[in-house]
Scaffold this motif. Structure first.
Motif, short mmCIF file in Angstrom:
data_model
loop_
_atom_site.label_atom_id
_atom_site.label_comp_id
_atom_site.label_asym_id
_atom_site.label_seq_id
_atom_site.Cartn_x
_atom_site.Cartn_y
_atom_site.Cartn_z
N ILE A 166 -5.11 3.72 1.29
CA ILE A 166 -5.82 3.23 2.48
C ILE A 166 -7.12 2.56 2.07
O ILE A 166 -7.88 3.09 1.25
CB ILE A 166 -6.15 4.40 3.46
N TYR A 167 -7.38 1.38 2.64
CA TYR A 167 -8.66 0.69 2.43
C TYR A 167 -9.47 0.84 3.72
O TYR A 167 -9.20 0.19 4.72
CB TYR A 167 -8.42 -0.78 2.10
N GLY A 168 -10.43 1.73 3.68
CA GLY A 168 -11.21 2.04 4.88
C GLY A 168 -12.46 1.21 5.01
O GLY A 168 -12.58 0.12 4.46
N LYS A 169 -13.41 1.77 5.77
CA LYS A 169 -14.68 1.07 6.01
C LYS A 169 -15.45 0.91 4.71
O LYS A 169 -15.45 1.78 3.86
CB LYS A 169 -15.54 1.87 7.01
N GLY A 170 -16.10 -0.25 4.57
CA GLY A 170 -16.87 -0.52 3.36
C GLY A 170 -15.99 -0.64 2.13
O GLY A 170 -16.43 -0.40 1.01
N LYS A 171 -14.70 -1.01 2.36
CA LYS A 171 -13.72 -1.21 1.28
C LYS A 171 -13.49 0.05 0.44
O LYS A 171 -13.10 -0.02 -0.73
CB LYS A 171 -14.13 -2.38 0.38
N LYS A 172 -13.76 1.22 1.06
CA LYS A 172 -13.52 2.48 0.35
C LYS A 172 -12.03 2.77 0.33
O LYS A 172 -11.35 2.62 1.32
CB LYS A 172 -14.27 3.63 1.04
N GLU A 173 -11.54 3.18 -0.85
CA GLU A 173 -10.12 3.49 -1.00
C GLU A 173 -9.90 5.00 -0.97
O GLU A 173 -10.72 5.77 -1.44
CB GLU A 173 -9.61 2.96 -2.34
N ARG A 174 -8.75 5.38 -0.36
CA ARG A 174 -8.35 6.78 -0.45
C ARG A 174 -6.82 6.82 -0.54
O ARG A 174 -6.13 6.02 0.07
CB ARG A 174 -8.89 7.61 0.70
N LEU A 175 -6.33 7.76 -1.33
CA LEU A 175 -4.89 7.92 -1.53
C LEU A 175 -4.42 9.13 -0.75
O LEU A 175 -4.96 10.23 -0.93
CB LEU A 175 -4.59 8.09 -3.03
N LEU A 176 -3.45 8.92 0.15
CA LEU A 176 -2.97 10.01 1.00
C LEU A 176 -1.50 10.26 0.76
O LEU A 176 -0.73 9.33 0.47
CB LEU A 176 -3.16 9.64 2.48
N GLN A 228 0.82 -1.22 0.00
CA GLN A 228 0.00 0.00 0.00
C GLN A 228 0.85 1.27 0.00
O GLN A 228 0.33 2.36 -0.22
CB GLN A 228 -0.92 0.01 1.23
N LEU A 229 2.15 1.10 0.23
CA LEU A 229 3.06 2.25 0.28
C LEU A 229 3.77 2.45 -1.05
O LEU A 229 4.30 1.50 -1.62
CB LEU A 229 4.10 2.05 1.39
N ASP A 230 3.76 3.68 -1.53
CA ASP A 230 4.46 4.02 -2.77
C ASP A 230 5.52 5.06 -2.42
O ASP A 230 5.23 6.25 -2.30
CB ASP A 230 3.46 4.59 -3.78
N PHE A 231 6.75 4.58 -2.22
CA PHE A 231 7.83 5.49 -1.80
C PHE A 231 8.24 6.44 -2.92
O PHE A 231 8.69 7.56 -2.66
CB PHE A 231 9.05 4.70 -1.32
N TYR A 232 8.09 6.00 -4.19
CA TYR A 232 8.48 6.84 -5.32
C TYR A 232 7.60 8.10 -5.38
O TYR A 232 8.10 9.22 -5.53
CB TYR A 232 8.37 6.05 -6.63
N ASN A 233 6.29 7.89 -5.27
CA ASN A 233 5.35 9.03 -5.31
C ASN A 233 5.02 9.57 -3.92
O ASN A 233 4.29 10.56 -3.80
CB ASN A 233 4.05 8.61 -6.01
#
Length: 199
Positions: free
Chosen positions: A172-182, A162-167
């Motif tokens: 993050i996979y949150g509640k209800g399998k919702k994805e968010r990019l931080l 889940q970690l992208d060191f290059y970028n």
């Protein structure tokens, strides 16, 4: 049967058959004594068969009047009365459940207390100076929590994929399998890299 007699038998049952601790017994005894004193103070019947929901609700109102009684204390007293009532029903001392439908007042929901920036800096400094086999993991976790706002379970479920060191991002996979990019904060990237290299 008189309330006091039933109460004495109930406490004996808790002590002998249930093997309750002295501290727990004192709590039950105190709660039931407070209720008994209410009955006498308001000239209510002390006969078990005369107890009903309206008497118990009046007792709750009396205890909560003035706002001095904490909801948690009242919850414990109601729990004691329910246990006592169930015992009386089981022993056929009464015919009806005088606690049926009686609900305890809700406790006040306490708002979370957040760390200020100075406290956060002190925590980070402490983590950075700790020499322990798991110190890098702890530092990574706390810095992620502080800089991303991730939930506890999201940290627990986190994988390296889940970690992208290059970028410098984290998916993050949150509640209800919702994805968010931080975005990954600059303070946490080197720690995560060191931690990964140490595994």
């Amino acid at each position: 049967m008189h309330f006091q007699q039933a109460m004495d038998e109930f406490l004996l049952y808790l002590k002998i058959e249930q093997n309750y601790s002295d501290h727990t017994l004192r709590s039950y005894e105190y709660d039931l004594t407070v209720f008994h004193q209410f009955l006498e103070r308001h000239k209510r019947s002390n006969d078990l068969q005369d107890l009903n929901r309206s008497v118990v609700r009046r007792f709750i109102q009396d205890q909560m009047a003035g706002g001095k009684m904490k909801p948690r204390t009242m919850q414990r007293r109601i729990s004691s009365l329910k246990s006592f009532c169930n015992y009386c029903l089981k022993e056929r001392m009464i015919d009806t459940n005088f606690m049926a439908g009686v609900k305890a007042p809700k406790s006040e929901t306490k708002l979370p207390v957040y760390m200020n920036m100075e406290e956060l800096k002190q925590l980070f400094t402490s983590l950075e100076q700790t020499e322990h086999p798991l110190s890098l993991r702890s530092e990574s976790m706390f810095k992620l929590l502080a800089t991303t706002g991730m939930r506890r379970q999201e940290i627990i479920d986190l994988t390296w994929e889940q970690l992208d060191f290059y970028n410098e991002t984290i998916r993050i996979y949150g509640k209800g399998k919702k994805e968010r990019l931080l975005p990954l904060h600059s303070v946490v990237v080197p720690v995560l890299k060191r931690y990964k290299a140490s595994l």
